[in-house]
Design a protein around this motif. Structure first.
Motif, PDB file in Angstrom:
ATOM      1  N   VAL A  33      98.438  11.362  75.043  1.00 11.72           N
ATOM      2  CA  VAL A  33      98.087   9.949  75.192  1.00 11.72           C
ATOM      3  C   VAL A  33      96.573   9.767  75.297  1.00 11.72           C
ATOM      4  O   VAL A  33      96.003   8.865  74.670  1.00 11.72           O
ATOM      5  CB  VAL A  33      98.803   9.339  76.411  1.00 11.72           C
ATOM      6  CG1 VAL A  33      98.274   7.934  76.707  1.00 11.72           C
ATOM      7  CG2 VAL A  33     100.307   9.289  76.175  1.00 11.72           C
ATOM      8  N   VAL A  34      95.919  10.617  76.090  1.00 11.06           N
ATOM      9  CA  VAL A  34      94.464  10.495  76.216  1.00 11.06           C
ATOM     10  C   VAL A  34      93.796  10.769  74.872  1.00 11.06           C
ATOM     11  O   VAL A  34      92.836  10.077  74.475  1.00 11.06           O
ATOM     12  CB  VAL A  34      93.926  11.446  77.312  1.00 11.06           C
ATOM     13  CG1 VAL A  34      92.391  11.423  77.335  1.00 11.06           C
ATOM     14  CG2 VAL A  34      94.469  11.034  78.673  1.00 11.06           C
ATOM     15  N   GLY A  35      94.303  11.759  74.129  1.00 12.83           N
ATOM     16  CA  GLY A  35      93.756  12.026  72.799  1.00 12.83           C
ATOM     17  C   GLY A  35      93.969  10.858  71.855  1.00 12.83           C
ATOM     18  O   GLY A  35      93.075  10.486  71.081  1.00 12.83           O
ATOM     19  N   ALA A  36      95.163  10.257  71.915  1.00 14.87           N
ATOM     20  CA  ALA A  36      95.443   9.093  71.059  1.00 14.87           C
ATOM     21  C   ALA A  36      94.568   7.907  71.441  1.00 14.87           C
ATOM     22  O   ALA A  36      94.084   7.168  70.571  1.00 14.87           O
ATOM     23  CB  ALA A  36      96.930   8.729  71.158  1.00 14.87           C
ATOM     24  N   LEU A  37      94.370   7.699  72.765  1.00 14.53           N
ATOM     25  CA  LEU A  37      93.460   6.640  73.209  1.00 14.53           C
ATOM     26  C   LEU A  37      92.050   6.881  72.687  1.00 14.53           C
ATOM     27  O   LEU A  37      91.360   5.956  72.230  1.00 14.53           O
ATOM     28  CB  LEU A  37      93.451   6.565  74.740  1.00 14.53           C
ATOM     29  CG  LEU A  37      94.616   5.868  75.427  1.00 14.53           C
ATOM     30  CD1 LEU A  37      94.518   6.060  76.944  1.00 14.53           C
ATOM     31  CD2 LEU A  37      94.623   4.374  75.090  1.00 14.53           C
ATOM     32  N   SER A  38      91.615   8.136  72.762  1.00 11.67           N
ATOM     33  CA  SER A  38      90.270   8.470  72.280  1.00 11.67           C
ATOM     34  C   SER A  38      90.128   8.161  70.799  1.00 11.67           C
ATOM     35  O   SER A  38      89.126   7.568  70.361  1.00 11.67           O
ATOM     36  CB  SER A  38      89.990   9.958  72.537  1.00 11.67           C
ATOM     37  OG  SER A  38      88.724  10.327  72.040  1.00 11.67           O
ATOM     38  N   ASP A  39      91.138   8.530  70.000  1.00 15.29           N
ATOM     39  CA  ASP A  39      91.096   8.234  68.568  1.00 15.29           C
ATOM     40  C   ASP A  39      91.152   6.729  68.307  1.00 15.29           C
ATOM     41  O   ASP A  39      90.530   6.219  67.375  1.00 15.29           O
ATOM     42  CB  ASP A  39      92.257   8.928  67.854  1.00 15.29           C
ATOM     43  CG  ASP A  39      92.002  10.415  67.649  1.00 15.29           C
ATOM     44  OD1 ASP A  39      90.839  10.830  67.686  1.00 15.29           O
ATOM     45  OD2 ASP A  39      92.992  11.161  67.455  1.00 15.29           O
ATOM     46  N   LEU A  87      88.527   0.993  67.139  1.00 16.67           N
ATOM     47  CA  LEU A  87      87.540   0.035  67.637  1.00 16.67           C
ATOM     48  C   LEU A  87      86.116   0.378  67.204  1.00 16.67           C
ATOM     49  O   LEU A  87      85.185  -0.364  67.499  1.00 16.67           O
ATOM     50  CB  LEU A  87      87.617  -0.040  69.170  1.00 16.67           C
ATOM     51  CG  LEU A  87      88.963  -0.496  69.739  1.00 16.67           C
ATOM     52  CD1 LEU A  87      88.911  -0.525  71.270  1.00 16.67           C
ATOM     53  CD2 LEU A  87      89.339  -1.878  69.197  1.00 16.67           C
ATOM     54  N   GLY A  88      85.955   1.521  66.538  1.00 15.80           N
ATOM     55  CA  GLY A  88      84.645   1.882  65.998  1.00 15.80           C
ATOM     56  C   GLY A  88      83.613   2.276  67.038  1.00 15.80           C
ATOM     57  O   GLY A  88      82.407   2.139  66.787  1.00 15.80           O
ATOM     58  N   LEU A  89      84.043   2.765  68.188  1.00 16.76           N
ATOM     59  CA  LEU A  89      83.089   3.136  69.236  1.00 16.76           C
ATOM     60  C   LEU A  89      82.455   4.498  69.017  1.00 16.76           C
ATOM     61  O   LEU A  89      81.455   4.827  69.661  1.00 16.76           O
ATOM     62  CB  LEU A  89      83.793   3.124  70.609  1.00 16.76           C
ATOM     63  CG  LEU A  89      84.353   1.784  71.090  1.00 16.76           C
ATOM     64  CD1 LEU A  89      84.967   1.953  72.481  1.00 16.76           C
ATOM     65  CD2 LEU A  89      83.263   0.716  71.111  1.00 16.76           C
ATOM     66  N   GLY A  90      83.034   5.318  68.135  1.00 11.05           N
ATOM     67  CA  GLY A  90      82.539   6.674  67.937  1.00 11.05           C
ATOM     68  C   GLY A  90      83.280   7.649  68.841  1.00 11.05           C
ATOM     69  O   GLY A  90      83.888   7.267  69.842  1.00 11.05           O
ATOM     70  N   LYS A  91      83.208   8.940  68.506  1.00 10.36           N
ATOM     71  CA  LYS A  91      84.018   9.918  69.246  1.00 10.36           C
ATOM     72  C   LYS A  91      83.524  10.145  70.671  1.00 10.36           C
ATOM     73  O   LYS A  91      84.312  10.468  71.551  1.00 10.36           O
ATOM     74  CB  LYS A  91      84.074  11.239  68.491  1.00 10.36           C
ATOM     75  CG  LYS A  91      82.781  12.033  68.413  1.00 10.36           C
ATOM     76  CD  LYS A  91      83.025  13.376  67.725  1.00 10.36           C
ATOM     77  CE  LYS A  91      81.773  14.243  67.738  1.00 10.36           C
ATOM     78  NZ  LYS A  91      82.014  15.579  67.121  1.00 10.36           N
TER      79      LYS A  91
END
Length: 451
Positions: free
Chosen positions: A400-406, A412-416
């Motif tokens: 879930v945290v990985g999916a949120l990060s992606d 949202l285009g925030l970058g990695k």
């Protein structure tokens, strides 16, 4: 000192007092804690290796979440229940020894993986091996230890979590920088194969010290899985404690592979300078730093959780729920600051409360799982609570945290870098739900505790 010859048995055929001497109980607890340290070393070393694995194999954060959590967690949880039922019936020492050899062997195979698919398959194998260890060890410790010391004993055992994480992070980071991530897996897998010999030759099954009549009575008293579930269905405290802990596990396992990634992505230049000051490379420095924070303060947290719960629980059993409830709240603002500060040094310092309060639930929750059921249900009770905790944590935390990060990154285009920062912050606030569940568990814990 209690000897097998003088031990008494309860109505269900189980020992009313421990069936081993005080000296042997201390040895067994140290050995089991050492095995749990190796367990978590092999389980968590992948978290510090996540960034180099991601870069070499060209995978997303969601795929990283599958590798570090879901692939391992589903198999681990799925096999935990049947193996725990087996542990209620057969020699638990053999289950622990075989489990140790299997997960250590598959950790070695992780070091031979040449593709993402091969690495996921090897991590599934690690999960197969580790599935038989923890609930079996909990039941063994409960038989070794009198009730009034059980939370402390299980909290001591749980110190293997931060100690193993310390070794995995520190050793894995340094070896990965020097020799590559595959070599780190190879080094991590070796100790378990050697310790398996120690288990088979020195660890005792306390059931063997019972008289033939007592063993027959205990077998007759063993409950089916369905009977245990039906018994627990009426135990509101059990489910509140289990799901409260599962959310804490979700946060902990979700953050584990991405905290190092956050520091390397957000504070890359400062980390490189700090690492150079110590003659290290960035991954090795982060591994040692996070390993020390997790090892020192996580170990202290686990130990204090059991001691505080036993001390105050002796006067009021509600302390077993109050301690993790309060701890769940305290760490959230400190973690939020750690994620938002512009300084890598301040970020590391403000992570300390997260580790210091993050493991206080271990002893109280695991002791409650043992005390809310009769002795013949202990391994199954432990497996059920561990299934809930690990399915939520291991199975879905990193995923879930990985999916949120992606989502923050690509959606949202925030970058990695900003993506992983906000994924960590959002997931930390799930701790509010955990605190509420633990607090609600105070309501009936005094009436529902039976052993």
């Amino acid at each position: 000192m209690t000897s097998p010859a003088t031990s008494q048995t309860s109505a269900g055929g189980y020992p009313a007092v421990p069936l081993v001497s005080d000296g042997y109980r201390r040895y067994a607890l140290v050995l089991l804690m050492l095995l749990y340290t190796v367990n978590f070393l092999d389980r968590q070393i992948v978290t510090i290796l996540a960034e180099p694995i991601k870069n070499e194999l060209k995978i997303t954060d969601t795929q990283l979440g599958v590798l570090t959590g879901f692939a391992f967690g589903v198999v681990y949880c799925g096999l935990g229940l049947p193996l725990a039922r087996l542990a209620d019936r057969v020699n638990r020492v053999w289950i622990i020894g075989v489990s140790l050899a299997v997960w250590s062997g598959f950790t070695l195979l992780c070091g031979r993986a040449t593709s993402y698919g091969m690495l996921v398959a090897a991590r599934v194998g690690v999960g197969v091996g580790e599935a038989g260890f923890t609930p079996t060890s909990h039941a063994l410790i409960a038989d070794y230890t009198p009730r009034e010391k059980r939370a402390s004993a299980l909290a001591f055992f749980a110190m293997g979590t931060p100690l193993g994480s310390l070794l995995g992070l520190a050793m894995g980071g340094v070896i990965a920088d020097a020799y590559g991530w595959r070599t780190a897996f190879l080094v991590a897998g070796l100790p378990g194969l050697l310790l398996a010999v120690v288990v088979f030759t020195t660890l005792r099954e306390p059931r063997n010290a019972m008289s033939a009549a007592a063993r027959d009575a205990s077998k007759a008293a063993q409950m089916s899985f369905g009977a245990t579930v039906r018994y627990l269905a009426a135990k509101r405290t059990f489910w509140l404690m289990a799901f409260g802990a599962s959310i804490k596990s979700f946060i902990g396992y979700g953050h584990a592979p991405f905290t190092a990634a956050f520091l390397l992505r957000i504070h890359q230049e400062e980390i490189a300078i700090l690492a150079a000051d110590f003659g290290l490379k960035p991954i090795g420095f982060i591994g040692i730093a996070l390993g020390l924070l997790n090892g020192v303060f996580g170990t202290l947290s686990s130990y204090l959780g059991g001691v505080i719960a036993d001390r105050f629980g002796g006067r009021d059993l509600r302390a077993y729920a109050s301690v993790p409830a309060v701890a769940s709240l305290i760490s959230i603002p400190f973690f939020t600051f750690a994620m938002t500060t512009d300084s890598a040094v301040l970020a590391l310092l403000f992570l300390i409360p997260s580790y210091l309060f993050g493991a206080l639930w271990y002893g109280p929750v695991y002791a409650s799982a043992q005390g809310l059921v009769p002795p013949q249900m202990r391994a199954t009770s432990a497996s059920i609570v561990l299934f809930i905790i690990n399915m939520m944590g291991l199975g879905f935390g990193a995923l879930v945290v990985g999916a949120l990060s992606d989502t923050f990154n690509f959606g949202l285009g925030l970058g990695k870098a900003e993506g992983v920062r906000w994924a960590l912050i959002v997931s930390a606030y799930f701790g509010l739900i955990s605190a509420v569940l633990f607090w609600l568990a105070r309501g009936r814990i005094r009436e529902e505790m039976v052993s």
